[in-house]
Design a protein around this motif. Structure first.
Motif, PDB file in Angstrom:
ATOM      1  N   UNK A   4       0.835  -1.196   0.000  1.00 37.95           N
ATOM      2  CA  UNK A   4       0.000   0.000   0.000  1.00 37.95           C
ATOM      3  C   UNK A   4       0.870   1.246   0.000  1.00 37.95           C
ATOM      4  N   UNK A   5       0.665   2.094  -0.997  1.00 39.91           N
ATOM      5  CA  UNK A   5       1.400   3.365  -1.081  1.00 39.91           C
ATOM      6  C   UNK A   5       0.420   4.504  -0.816  1.00 39.91           C
ATOM      7  N   UNK A  32       2.675  -1.131   4.488  1.00 38.68           N
ATOM      8  CA  UNK A  32       2.718   0.287   4.149  1.00 38.68           C
ATOM      9  C   UNK A  32       4.071   0.611   3.530  1.00 38.68           C
ATOM     10  N   UNK A  33       4.056   1.086   2.287  1.00 40.57           N
ATOM     11  CA  UNK A  33       5.281   1.418   1.562  1.00 40.57           C
ATOM     12  C   UNK A  33       5.401   2.940   1.520  1.00 40.57           C
ATOM     13  N   UNK A  34       6.476   3.462   2.094  1.00 40.20           N
ATOM     14  CA  UNK A  34       6.677   4.910   2.124  1.00 40.20           C
ATOM     15  C   UNK A  34       7.670   5.335   1.050  1.00 40.20           C
ATOM     16  N   UNK A  35       7.494   6.543   0.537  1.00 39.46           N
ATOM     17  CA  UNK A  35       8.415   7.066  -0.475  1.00 39.46           C
ATOM     18  C   UNK A  35       9.801   7.203   0.128  1.00 39.46           C
ATOM     19  N   UNK A  53       9.941   2.356  -7.378  1.00 46.10           N
ATOM     20  CA  UNK A  53      10.475   1.797  -6.135  1.00 46.10           C
ATOM     21  C   UNK A  53       9.360   1.171  -5.285  1.00 46.10           C
ATOM     22  N   UNK A  54       8.190   1.831  -5.238  1.00 48.26           N
ATOM     23  CA  UNK A  54       7.110   1.388  -4.348  1.00 48.26           C
ATOM     24  C   UNK A  54       6.398   0.130  -4.863  1.00 48.26           C
ATOM     25  N   UNK A  59      -3.192   2.268  -3.892  1.00 41.98           N
ATOM     26  CA  UNK A  59      -2.763   3.638  -3.612  1.00 41.98           C
ATOM     27  C   UNK A  59      -3.907   4.388  -2.941  1.00 41.98           C
ATOM     28  N   UNK A  60      -3.593   5.086  -1.860  1.00 42.75           N
ATOM     29  CA  UNK A  60      -4.530   6.043  -1.266  1.00 42.75           C
ATOM     30  C   UNK A  60      -3.955   7.424  -1.535  1.00 42.75           C
ATOM     31  N   UNK A  61      -4.679   8.201  -2.340  1.00 47.16           N
ATOM     32  CA  UNK A  61      -4.166   9.510  -2.761  1.00 47.16           C
ATOM     33  C   UNK A  61      -4.665  10.595  -1.804  1.00 47.16           C
TER      34      UNK A  61
END
Length: 310
Positions: A4-5, A32-35, A53-54, A59-61
């Motif tokens: 999840x990004x 949870x994937x962080x930038x 990378x992610x 995606x939750x925008x």
């Protein structure tokens, strides 16, 4: 574990995601994937780099320009970030062969001023945005709907109403009052709280109830659909301030500040959360008194830290 990004990880809701911790998100089946590097919604190359990378499954925008007075000051930038930035993100995902779930976080503000006989506000209520921020959100919703008809992903829109909790900027009313109360108790300002219009109502929700709603929509929301994320309760701002004075045992004068008044302000807001509850079984759980205590404690710590630095 699905990846999840979230965009806007340094914002109010993004930080609440981090505060809840990887374990809480993992309990819902997500990693949870962080930038790992900065990016800009208006710079497609930076989005491409981060998404490579992610490699997200969903995606939750959240990212955007969310402050209404700023939207009035610079409507073009607000439209650029909230509409064009969303388009850039969708295109970047498409170029990265994304085939998952996309949740666009809009705002209950798109409904505009709703007459009392039409309360509570359901998703059937027409969008009638009354400020540039709400216009930008309504436009991005339409963009997402168009994409939901043309790509093989699941794309949904969440319309959160006012949410509050630790970490919120002082520009928002409950956060502003909590900050002023903390300063009064530390002797940093006189016992006078500056406010805008306090005789308006809002549908408030704890930010830590909002996050499970978004995760539930990722799991069970339907493509192309819009969902209110709200408490279903109407809170008068004046009563909220009275509760905060009571909880802090503070005696202070409430003073209206003309600079905080907004001509386009909506008088009453109460949402209906039946659609999301039927679709996902999500319901809010955190009592308002607990939310207010958390906000007050957060501002006590922040004001103390600010004062210690100086």
């Amino acid at each position: 574990m699905k990846r999840l990004f979230i965009t806007g990880q340094s914002g109010f809701v993004g930080l609440a995601f981090e505060r809840m911790g990887a374990h809480a998100v993992a309990a819902q089946g997500w990693e949870l994937v962080l930038a790992d590097s900065p990016y800009d919604l208006l710079e497609p190359a930076s989005l491409a780099r981060v998404l490579q990378q992610a490699r997200p499954d969903a995606v939750i925008h959240l990212a955007g320009q969310t402050f209404i007075p700023e939207a009035f000051r610079d409507p073009a930038h607000t439209l650029d970030v909230n509409l064009k930035g969303t388009l850039n993100l969708l295109q970047a995902l498409q170029r990265n062969s994304f085939n998952g779930t996309f949740l666009y976080v809009s705002s209950g503000d798109v409904y505009g001023r709703v007459s009392p006989e039409c309360l509570p506000i359901t998703e059937q209520q027409p969008a009638r945005p009354q400020n540039p921020y709400a216009v930008s959100k309504a436009a991005a919703e339409l963009l997402c709907y168009q994409w939901s008809c043309n790509v093989p992903w699941r794309i949904m829109v969440a319309r959160p109403f006012n949410h509050i909790g630790p970490g919120q900027r002082q520009d928002f009313v409950i956060s502003s009052v909590a900050r002023q109360l903390a300063r009064i108790r530390l002797g940093l300002q006189e016992a006078r709280i500056l406010v805008g219009d306090v005789d308006v109502s809002r549908d408030f929700l704890d930010v830590e109830d909002v996050i499970p709603a978004y995760l539930a929509l990722l799991e069970k929301g339907r493509n192309g659909e819009i969902y209110n994320v709200c408490s279903g309760k109407e809170y008068l701002i004046r009563d909220m301030i009275a509760s905060m004075l009571y909880l802090t045992e503070t005696d202070a004068v409430i003073a209206q500040d003309p600079a905080r008044m907004r001509s386009s302000d909506v008088h009453r807001v109460k949402g209906c959360n039946q659609k999301i509850t039927l679709a996902t079984a999500w319901t809010p759980h955190i009592p308002m008194q607990q939310t207010l205590l958390n906000v007050l404690a957060d501002w006590d710590a922040r004001v103390t830290a600010e004062n210690t630095k100086h």
